[in-house]
Design a protein around this motif. Structure first.
Motif, PDB file in Angstrom:
ATOM      1  N   CYS A   1      44.820  44.680  27.736  1.00 18.21           N
ATOM      2  CA  CYS A   1      44.161  44.385  26.470  1.00 18.21           C
ATOM      3  C   CYS A   1      44.294  45.587  25.542  1.00 18.21           C
ATOM      4  O   CYS A   1      44.411  46.724  25.993  1.00 18.21           O
ATOM      5  CB  CYS A   1      42.716  43.975  26.708  1.00 18.21           C
ATOM      6  SG  CYS A   1      41.451  45.133  26.299  1.00 18.21           S
TER       7      CYS A   1
ATOM      8  N   GLU B   1      47.239  50.103  25.103  1.00 20.29           N
ATOM      9  CA  GLU B   1      46.737  48.987  25.898  1.00 20.29           C
ATOM     10  C   GLU B   1      45.994  49.515  27.125  1.00 20.29           C
ATOM     11  O   GLU B   1      46.313  50.582  27.642  1.00 20.29           O
ATOM     12  CB  GLU B   1      47.899  48.098  26.343  1.00 20.29           C
ATOM     13  CG  GLU B   1      48.554  47.357  25.205  1.00 20.29           C
ATOM     14  CD  GLU B   1      49.735  46.533  25.663  1.00 20.29           C
ATOM     15  OE1 GLU B   1      50.394  46.931  26.654  1.00 20.29           O
ATOM     16  OE2 GLU B   1      50.009  45.508  25.024  1.00 20.29           O
ATOM     17  N   ARG B   2      45.031  48.736  27.566  1.00 14.33           N
ATOM     18  CA  ARG B   2      44.239  49.116  28.735  1.00 14.33           C
ATOM     19  C   ARG B   2      44.492  48.094  29.845  1.00 14.33           C
ATOM     20  O   ARG B   2      44.479  46.889  29.622  1.00 14.33           O
ATOM     21  CB  ARG B   2      42.761  49.111  28.354  1.00 14.33           C
ATOM     22  CG  ARG B   2      41.835  49.448  29.496  1.00 14.33           C
ATOM     23  CD  ARG B   2      40.390  49.481  29.035  1.00 14.33           C
ATOM     24  NE  ARG B   2      40.168  50.640  28.176  1.00 14.33           N
ATOM     25  CZ  ARG B   2      39.495  50.596  27.036  1.00 14.33           C
ATOM     26  NH1 ARG B   2      38.992  49.471  26.601  1.00 14.33           N
ATOM     27  NH2 ARG B   2      39.332  51.693  26.319  1.00 14.33           N
ATOM     28  N   GLU B   3      44.739  48.595  31.059  1.00 13.92           N
ATOM     29  CA  GLU B   3      44.911  47.714  32.225  1.00 13.92           C
ATOM     30  C   GLU B   3      43.570  47.065  32.537  1.00 13.92           C
ATOM     31  O   GLU B   3      42.559  47.743  32.698  1.00 13.92           O
ATOM     32  CB  GLU B   3      45.393  48.528  33.431  1.00 13.92           C
ATOM     33  CG  GLU B   3      45.399  47.766  34.742  1.00 13.92           C
ATOM     34  CD  GLU B   3      46.428  46.663  34.789  1.00 13.92           C
ATOM     35  OE1 GLU B   3      46.048  45.544  35.198  1.00 13.92           O
ATOM     36  OE2 GLU B   3      47.595  46.904  34.434  1.00 13.92           O
ATOM     37  N   MET B   4      43.570  45.730  32.612  1.00 14.53           N
ATOM     38  CA  MET B   4      42.316  45.005  32.838  1.00 14.53           C
ATOM     39  C   MET B   4      42.311  44.207  34.143  1.00 14.53           C
ATOM     40  O   MET B   4      41.310  43.615  34.502  1.00 14.53           O
ATOM     41  CB  MET B   4      42.064  44.047  31.668  1.00 14.53           C
ATOM     42  CG  MET B   4      41.794  44.743  30.349  1.00 14.53           C
ATOM     43  SD  MET B   4      40.172  45.489  30.292  1.00 14.53           S
ATOM     44  CE  MET B   4      39.148  44.031  30.209  1.00 14.53           C
ATOM     45  N   SER B   5      43.442  44.171  34.835  1.00 17.96           N
ATOM     46  CA  SER B   5      43.526  43.399  36.080  1.00 17.96           C
ATOM     47  C   SER B   5      42.516  43.920  37.086  1.00 17.96           C
ATOM     48  O   SER B   5      42.144  45.092  37.048  1.00 17.96           O
ATOM     49  CB  SER B   5      44.930  43.501  36.664  1.00 17.96           C
ATOM     50  OG  SER B   5      45.876  43.161  35.695  1.00 17.96           O
ATOM     51  N   TRP B   6      42.117  43.050  38.010  1.00 15.57           N
ATOM     52  CA  TRP B   6      41.089  43.450  38.955  1.00 15.57           C
ATOM     53  C   TRP B   6      41.619  43.490  40.382  1.00 15.57           C
ATOM     54  O   TRP B   6      41.666  44.531  40.997  1.00 15.57           O
ATOM     55  CB  TRP B   6      39.888  42.516  38.834  1.00 15.57           C
ATOM     56  CG  TRP B   6      38.667  43.027  39.513  1.00 15.57           C
ATOM     57  CD1 TRP B   6      37.981  42.428  40.545  1.00 15.57           C
ATOM     58  CD2 TRP B   6      37.978  44.254  39.253  1.00 15.57           C
ATOM     59  NE1 TRP B   6      36.916  43.209  40.916  1.00 15.57           N
ATOM     60  CE2 TRP B   6      36.888  44.338  40.141  1.00 15.57           C
ATOM     61  CE3 TRP B   6      38.182  45.289  38.354  1.00 15.57           C
ATOM     62  CZ2 TRP B   6      36.001  45.403  40.158  1.00 15.57           C
ATOM     63  CZ3 TRP B   6      37.298  46.358  38.362  1.00 15.57           C
ATOM     64  CH2 TRP B   6      36.219  46.405  39.264  1.00 15.57           C
TER      65      TRP B   6
ATOM     66  N   ARG C   1      34.707  40.523  32.599  1.00 15.89           N
ATOM     67  CA  ARG C   1      34.910  41.957  32.408  1.00 15.89           C
ATOM     68  C   ARG C   1      34.860  42.282  30.929  1.00 15.89           C
ATOM     69  O   ARG C   1      35.387  41.547  30.104  1.00 15.89           O
ATOM     70  CB  ARG C   1      36.262  42.379  32.996  1.00 15.89           C
ATOM     71  CG  ARG C   1      36.440  43.874  33.044  1.00 15.89           C
ATOM     72  CD  ARG C   1      37.634  44.293  33.852  1.00 15.89           C
ATOM     73  NE  ARG C   1      37.588  45.738  34.069  1.00 15.89           N
ATOM     74  CZ  ARG C   1      38.558  46.433  34.624  1.00 15.89           C
ATOM     75  NH1 ARG C   1      39.651  45.835  35.037  1.00 15.89           N
ATOM     76  NH2 ARG C   1      38.443  47.733  34.766  1.00 15.89           N
ATOM     77  N   ARG C   2      34.230  43.396  30.602  1.00 22.75           N
ATOM     78  CA  ARG C   2      34.180  43.858  29.221  1.00 22.75           C
ATOM     79  C   ARG C   2      35.506  44.529  28.879  1.00 22.75           C
ATOM     80  O   ARG C   2      36.114  45.192  29.709  1.00 22.75           O
ATOM     81  CB  ARG C   2      33.021  44.820  29.013  1.00 22.75           C
ATOM     82  CG  ARG C   2      31.643  44.202  29.272  1.00 22.75           C
ATOM     83  CD  ARG C   2      30.529  45.115  28.779  1.00 22.75           C
ATOM     84  NE  ARG C   2      30.604  45.327  27.358  1.00 22.75           N
ATOM     85  CZ  ARG C   2      30.132  44.478  26.436  1.00 22.75           C
ATOM     86  NH1 ARG C   2      29.551  43.364  26.814  1.00 22.75           N
ATOM     87  NH2 ARG C   2      30.252  44.758  25.152  1.00 22.75           N
ATOM     88  N   SER C   3      35.941  44.374  27.650  1.00 23.79           N
ATOM     89  CA  SER C   3      37.223  44.951  27.231  1.00 23.79           C
ATOM     90  C   SER C   3      37.170  46.469  27.103  1.00 23.79           C
ATOM     91  O   SER C   3      38.194  47.105  26.884  1.00 23.79           O
ATOM     92  CB  SER C   3      37.688  44.324  25.921  1.00 23.79           C
ATOM     93  OG  SER C   3      36.737  44.533  24.898  1.00 23.79           O
TER      94      SER C   3
ATOM     95  N   GLY D   1      36.660  48.342  29.519  1.00 27.98           N
ATOM     96  CA  GLY D   1      37.132  48.860  30.799  1.00 27.98           C
ATOM     97  C   GLY D   1      36.075  48.957  31.870  1.00 27.98           C
ATOM     98  O   GLY D   1      36.351  49.434  32.970  1.00 27.98           O
TER      99      GLY D   1
ATOM    100  N   ALA E   1      34.674  44.802  36.593  1.00 25.19           N
ATOM    101  CA  ALA E   1      34.495  43.351  36.532  1.00 25.19           C
ATOM    102  C   ALA E   1      33.260  42.947  37.332  1.00 25.19           C
ATOM    103  O   ALA E   1      32.875  43.613  38.294  1.00 25.19           O
ATOM    104  CB  ALA E   1      35.728  42.646  37.088  1.00 25.19           C
TER     105      ALA E   1
END
Length: 197
Positions: free
Chosen positions: A76, A84-89, A123-125, A127, A130
């Motif tokens: 995101c 961009e920030r990695e958001m996968s969990w 999850r909040r954007s 970071g 989750a």
């Protein structure tokens, strides 16, 4: 016809040189993949662990094998930031909805981290870690961010409204149909149901 118990996924198929076994890549989950052989009587054995694809077997028993690993995820780019920030969990994150202000991301997992009953995550954007809201496949986030619609599998699949904060899950009855998905309407006045006919 040879049964292969516990198999949910497989990639590639080839006869052994003697024709007494079938080689394939597969396993009960995405993280238990392996090159396997099964006899015509149904006796199976693992030849090589790992995610792979069998293309062919030579008359001398040499195997043409493609080996790899996969992971899906999402990134995101928050408003006002340049990277961009990695958001996968876990190992197979997929997004199903985003709040109108872009602050909340509703997602699920389809890899090993999914578990037998699925999982609905928020999850909040910014970071922050989750939060697992409950079982099921996530469908839709309410406009106010206070609840999510999820589909829970089983002998009688159902839609359930999960709170994003404190409170119990709320099953949503849909008489006479088997829901395969759904979505919350803007304003919180109703929802859509997807069914197979």
């Amino acid at each position: 016809r040879t049964p292969v118990s516990g198999l949910t996924e497989f990639n590639g198929l080839a006869w052994s040189p003697r024709g007494d076994e079938v080689l394939y890549c597969g396993g009960p989950t995405s993280r238990q993949q392996a090159l396997r052989a099964v006899s015509l009587a149904g006796r199976g054995r693992v030849l090589l662990p790992g995610n792979c694809y069998v293309h062919d077997v030579s008359s001398t028993g040499r195997i043409l094998l493609e080996k790899g690993d996969e992971r899906t995820g999402f990134l995101c780019l928050p408003r006002g930031e340049s990277r961009e920030r990695e958001m996968s969990w876990l190992d197979g994150s997929f997004v199903t909805d985003i709040s109108p202000d872009g602050q909340l991301v509703l997602f699920g997992e389809f890899g090993e981290g999914r578990g037998p009953k699925g999982g609905t995550f928020l999850r909040r954007s910014d970071g922050a870690p989750a939060v697992r809201l409950g079982d099921g496949e996530p469908q839709s986030l309410s406009a106010d961010g206070k609840s999510v619609l999820t589909r829970q599998s089983g002998p009688a699949p159902r839609l359930v409204l999960l709170p994003t904060g404190a409170g119990p899950p709320k099953p949503i009855p849909v008489p006479g149909v088997e829901p395969v998905g759904g979505g919350l309407l803007p304003g919180g006045k109703g929802f859509l149901v997807s069914v197979l006919r």
